[in-house]
Write a protein that holds these residues in place. Structure first.
Motif, short mmCIF file in Angstrom:
data_model
loop_
_atom_site.label_atom_id
_atom_site.label_comp_id
_atom_site.label_asym_id
_atom_site.label_seq_id
_atom_site.Cartn_x
_atom_site.Cartn_y
_atom_site.Cartn_z
N ASN A 439 -65.42 18.83 -20.79
CA ASN A 439 -66.50 19.66 -21.31
C ASN A 439 -65.88 20.77 -22.13
OD1 ASN A 439 -69.05 18.57 -20.08
ND2 ASN A 439 -67.86 18.90 -18.22
N PRO A 440 -66.66 21.44 -22.97
CA PRO A 440 -66.07 22.52 -23.78
C PRO A 440 -65.39 23.61 -22.96
CG PRO A 440 -68.22 21.93 -24.62
CD PRO A 440 -68.06 21.19 -23.33
N MET A 441 -65.90 23.89 -21.74
CA MET A 441 -65.37 25.02 -20.98
C MET A 441 -64.92 24.64 -19.58
SD MET A 441 -67.84 28.13 -22.23
CE MET A 441 -66.77 29.35 -21.50
N VAL A 607 -60.10 29.60 -22.70
CA VAL A 607 -60.34 28.16 -22.53
C VAL A 607 -59.18 27.35 -23.11
CG1 VAL A 607 -61.90 26.27 -23.11
CG2 VAL A 607 -62.82 28.52 -22.57
N LYS A 608 -58.68 27.77 -24.26
CA LYS A 608 -57.53 27.07 -24.84
C LYS A 608 -56.33 27.15 -23.91
CE LYS A 608 -58.58 27.60 -29.76
NZ LYS A 608 -58.16 28.24 -31.04
N TYR A 609 -56.16 28.29 -23.27
CA TYR A 609 -55.06 28.42 -22.32
C TYR A 609 -55.24 27.45 -21.15
CZ TYR A 609 -52.24 30.28 -18.55
OH TYR A 609 -51.36 30.39 -17.51
N ILE A 614 -53.27 22.31 -18.47
CA ILE A 614 -53.50 20.99 -17.89
C ILE A 614 -52.86 19.90 -18.73
CG2 ILE A 614 -55.29 19.31 -17.28
CD1 ILE A 614 -57.12 21.66 -16.67
N PHE A 615 -53.04 19.96 -20.05
CA PHE A 615 -52.54 18.91 -20.92
C PHE A 615 -51.29 19.35 -21.68
CE2 PHE A 615 -57.13 18.17 -20.42
CZ PHE A 615 -57.09 16.89 -19.89
N GLY A 616 -51.41 20.46 -22.45
CA GLY A 616 -50.25 21.01 -23.14
C GLY A 616 -49.49 19.96 -23.93
N ASN A 617 -48.18 19.88 -23.69
CA ASN A 617 -47.31 18.92 -24.37
C ASN A 617 -47.14 17.63 -23.58
OD1 ASN A 617 -46.83 20.73 -26.51
ND2 ASN A 617 -45.26 21.78 -25.31
N LYS A 637 -57.17 21.34 -29.60
CA LYS A 637 -56.62 20.14 -30.22
C LYS A 637 -55.68 19.46 -29.22
CE LYS A 637 -58.55 20.79 -34.25
NZ LYS A 637 -59.58 19.87 -34.77
N PHE A 638 -56.04 18.22 -28.84
CA PHE A 638 -55.24 17.49 -27.87
C PHE A 638 -53.99 16.92 -28.54
CE2 PHE A 638 -59.51 17.44 -26.11
CZ PHE A 638 -59.28 17.75 -24.79
N ARG A 639 -52.89 16.97 -27.80
CA ARG A 639 -51.63 16.39 -28.25
C ARG A 639 -51.24 15.16 -27.43
NH1 ARG A 639 -50.82 21.97 -28.15
NH2 ARG A 639 -50.48 22.93 -30.18
#
Length: 794
Positions: A439-441, A607-609, A614-617, A637-639
């Motif tokens: 979800n967005p948040m 939220v970006k943090y 959780i996902f990061g790099n 932006k998912f990596r």
């Protein structure tokens, strides 16, 4: 046989008695009262506030109290006219006949706990009582020596009624959010230079003042600055104080990197320290992780530095020259007593080069795998048997990866945050999730949800009556940045916000405000005038009279109009009966934990943090089920690459597939086992490769003829109500272009009304050319056992 103490003996004892015990003793001895004020008065802490005086751990406050007086009490007859009943009057909202008498009271507190209270005579104003209190405690004293002198008025325009000729000899001065220049006449010149000065940032000109320049420890508070403002970095670089603390710092990653580069020029003397303090710990953690990208080779455990380090954060020892190093690390500074917030700080410190602070890459690196794993895994109650044998680094990494690879995803995330070595290995191993919802948040991983919300928290202020506090409601359903009143903050750009793009109902709330004012014979001018009158009363230490507006705030049904009323009153942030905090939420099926932190950064950054943590790099995420909702509000932006079996897209699927398509199932060219999409009016193209290759497609809402023609999936389920048109079109289309054998499309039957529709459709199909009726085994036990078949082209 007893002897009286001589005057020098009495003086010596009185001088070094604890201040409150001294006042208690002297107040009971007329003989001591004559000379007591000529004896130096020693204190550890004095706090002077609008309505109170605190000496060490004893605080004396004057505030308004309420007493309930019933009809049986003789004093009930002396109640004011506004609460008396007259013929024709009725009580609305209550049925009691109790008079809530308000009066001024002197209350004594020890370490924040009430120990005694006395009512003031009715003819004594509160500001007169406070003036007499200050005179008794501090007046007439020739020598007051205090370690910490603190003033706390919170932006209020007040008159502090202090005794004439008051003079303090101090070591530390704290003015909280007011300009320190107001209080300099009270401080003896022998106090300078100060050991510590704590002041707000009110402009760069304060750094030119000699008292600021010469203080050993300088603490500057950025709380009064706007959201996107901070102390200029040039001003910080020019400071010559030994230690500088920036409270509620708004300096971000780029600013910290600039300060590090400036300090590496070698201009700072050994021992110089800078602390950037924040109430939102994850921001400091993110800053330290960003420093690692540039100075990873200088990462060091700093084992010989005694600090309460931030957990799971890198620390650095960067050489400046042959004689000094720059230490950079994070510390946990505990709870802020004023706001009950958890605070942390990024610390920069110049130290002399010794064997204890040589950067690690200049020493032999020592590591103990068993210690690392036992230290990090034990708190999570995971039993791991690890044998430590001599091996090279690659074997060690392989073993760690094997441990984290098959952990439960929620435990894996928590474990990786506790240990740097495991966190590095975790990024290279797949994150396996059974059920992932984006979800967005918030993010849901299996049964654990990590989310961010904005909370409206009620509070009492002296500018408004207490019933506003009772009518205010805490909320955690705000998904956009707001101003002090709670309205959308449109100054935050669309790329940095979570403003919903869907249309909102157009309601003219100002119209309803006007109706409410007319009902009570009020105007908007009355709102602003009442607010100014309240400010004037408070500046004169009077209790503000807001009775004229009581009728507005006493209506619980109209509490949605409170922000509009407060805006017309022109209430400042510190006057508001509520404020906003960011809520960090972790919830499971059994419990929900929320930590409120200071609202000092844009919501989107928090939220970006969260998504980055959780996902990061992370290279690969493997999910059995994945659901994406409201993707038009995503600002991350998912990596990571995703391998998904069952995908559900509840929003604009075209945008989701364009953004995530390159990251979705591109390893080994896997196709989705199941895909569920919602078709909106603006989604015309379903010819996307991911849609066409899904083995099992579920479609919500109707499809146009062109979209039906684009379908090439062997198994499709339609979920919309009313499907006659689709079936008729598909029959004709399949007769012209025969799909692959095994193609199977399904339409729902919801209730008995559909049976009627089906019967009508059945008659139409029977009339088509080439149709025949037969029974199939799989339909014999259904409500509709007869099947209409058609001869196709093959």
């Amino acid at each position: 046989m007893t002897y009286d103490l001589s005057y020098p003996g009495q003086r010596c004892i009185i001088e070094f008695l604890e201040a409150n015990k001294r006042i208690h003793l002297v107040s009971r001895s007329p003989a001591l009262q004559k000379a007591e004020k000529s004896i130096p008065f020693n204190l550890d802490h004095i706090q002077i506030k609008i309505n109170s005086l605190a000496l060490n751990n004893i605080s004396i406050e004057i505030h308004i109290a309420t007493e309930q007086i019933t009809e049986n009490d003789p004093r009930y007859e002396s109640r004011p006219d506004e609460v008396k009943m007259q013929p024709g009057f009725i009580r609305s909202g209550h049925s009691d006949s109790v008079w809530h008498r308000r009066f001024n009271e002197v209350v004594f507190f020890r370490n924040g706990e009430r120990i005694a209270g006395r009512p003031l005579p009715e003819n004594v104003k509160d500001y007169i009582a406070l003036e007499k209190l200050n005179q008794i405690m501090l007046g007439g004293r020739k020598d007051i020596q205090v370690n910490i002198l603190e003033f706390n008025t919170y932006y209020s325009r007040v008159i502090l009624r202090l005794p004439e000729g008051l003079n303090f000899r101090i070591k530390e001065l704290n003015t909280n959010r007011e300009d320190f220049k107001y209080y300099l006449p009270l401080i003896d010149v022998s106090s300078f230079p100060l050991k510590k000065l704590q002041i707000p940032f009110l402009g760069s000109q304060i750094f030119e003042h000699q008292i600021v320049k010469n203080s050993d420890f300088l603490a500057i508070n950025e709380m009064s600055l706007q959201l996107n403002e901070s102390i200029p970095l040039n001003d910080i670089n020019k400071l010559t104080n030994k230690t500088v603390l920036i409270q509620h710092s708004k300096i971000g990653e780029e600013g910290v990197m600039t300060l590090i580069r400036n300090w590496l020029s070698g201009e700072k003397s050994i021992g110089t320290t800078l602390m950037l303090e924040k109430s939102f710990m994850p921001i400091n953690q993110a800053i330290l992780m960003s420093i690692k990208e540039t100075y990873e080779e200088f990462e060091d455990d700093l084992e010989h530095v005694e600090e309460n380090f931030l957990p799971n954060c890198p620390r650095f020892c960067i050489p400046i020259n042959n004689s000094s190093n720059l230490l950079v690390y994070g510390v946990d500074r505990g709870i802020d007593n004023n706001f009950n917030w958890h605070i942390s700080a990024v610390v920069m410190k110049v130290v002399a080069t010794t064997s204890e602070v040589i950067p690690r890459n200049y020493q032999n690196e020592l590591s103990n795998e068993a210690f690392i794993l036992s230290h990090c895994v034990a708190p999570l109650k995971i039993s791991l048997k690890i044998s430590v044998t001599p091996s090279d680094g690659n074997d060690k990494t392989t073993r760690i990866e094997c441990i984290v690879r098959y952990l439960d995803s929620s435990q894996k995330l928590e474990l990786a945050q506790r240990c740097l070595e495991l966190r590095t290995a975790d990024r290279t191993t797949p994150l396996r999730i059974y059920d992932l919802k984006l979800n967005p948040m918030d993010v849901r991983i299996n049964d654990t949800t990590y989310g961010v919300t904005l909370h409206k928290v009620p509070r009492r202020t002296e500018y408004l009556p207490e019933y506003i506090h009772e009518n205010s409601h805490s909320s955690d359903n705000i998904f956009y940045d707001v101003d002090q009143y709670g309205f959308k903050d449109y100054s935050v750009g669309p790329d940095d916000s979570f403003f919903w793009e869907s249309s909102e109902p157009s309601i003219d709330y100002e119209y309803y405000v006007n109706i409410l004012l007319e009902m009570h014979s009020l105007t908007r001018a009355d709102l602003s005038e009442s607010a100014e009158k309240a400010r004037s009363d408070i500046s004169l230490s009077k209790t503000p009279d807001m009775s004229k507006l009581q009728c507005l705030f006493d209506r619980k049904d109209d509490d949605y109009l409170f922000p509009y009323i407060l805006r017309h009153m022109g209430m400042n942030p510190h006057e508001m009966p509520y404020y906003y905090c960011i809520g960090l939420n972790v919830s499971t099926s059994n419990e929900k934990k929320t930590e409120l932190v200071n609202y000092t950064c844009k919501l989107v950054n928090v939220v970006k943090y969260m998504f980055a943590k959780i996902f990061g790099n992370r290279e690969l995420v493997i999910a059995k089920k994945m659901e994406i909702r409201s993707f038009y509000c995503f600002r991350y932006k998912f990596r990571s690459h995703f391998i998904v079996s069952d995908l559900t897209i509840s929003s604009d699927y075209s945008k989701v597939l364009n953004e995530l398509g390159p990251l979705l199932n591109n390893t080994g060219q896997r196709s989705l086992q199941s895909l569920r999409i919602v078709v909106h009016d603006n989604n015309n193209d379903i010819n996307h490769a991911i849609i066409k290759t899904a083995e099992f497609l579920t479609v919500e809402e109707g499809l146009s003829n062109e979209q039906l023609r684009q379908l090439s999936n062997k198994r499709v389920i339609f979920c919309n109500y009313g499907y006659q048109r689709e079936i008729l079109f598909l029959v004709g289309e399949w007769k012209r272009n025969t799909p692959a054998i095994g193609t199977h499309y399904s339409f729902p039957v919801f209730d008995i009304a559909d049976q009627v529709v089906y019967g009508a459709l059945d008659e139409i199909l029977r009339q088509l050319d080439g149709s025949s009726e037969r029974l199939y085994p799989e339909t014999k036990k259904t409500k509709f056992p007869h099947c209409i078949t058609f001869k196709l082209s093959r």
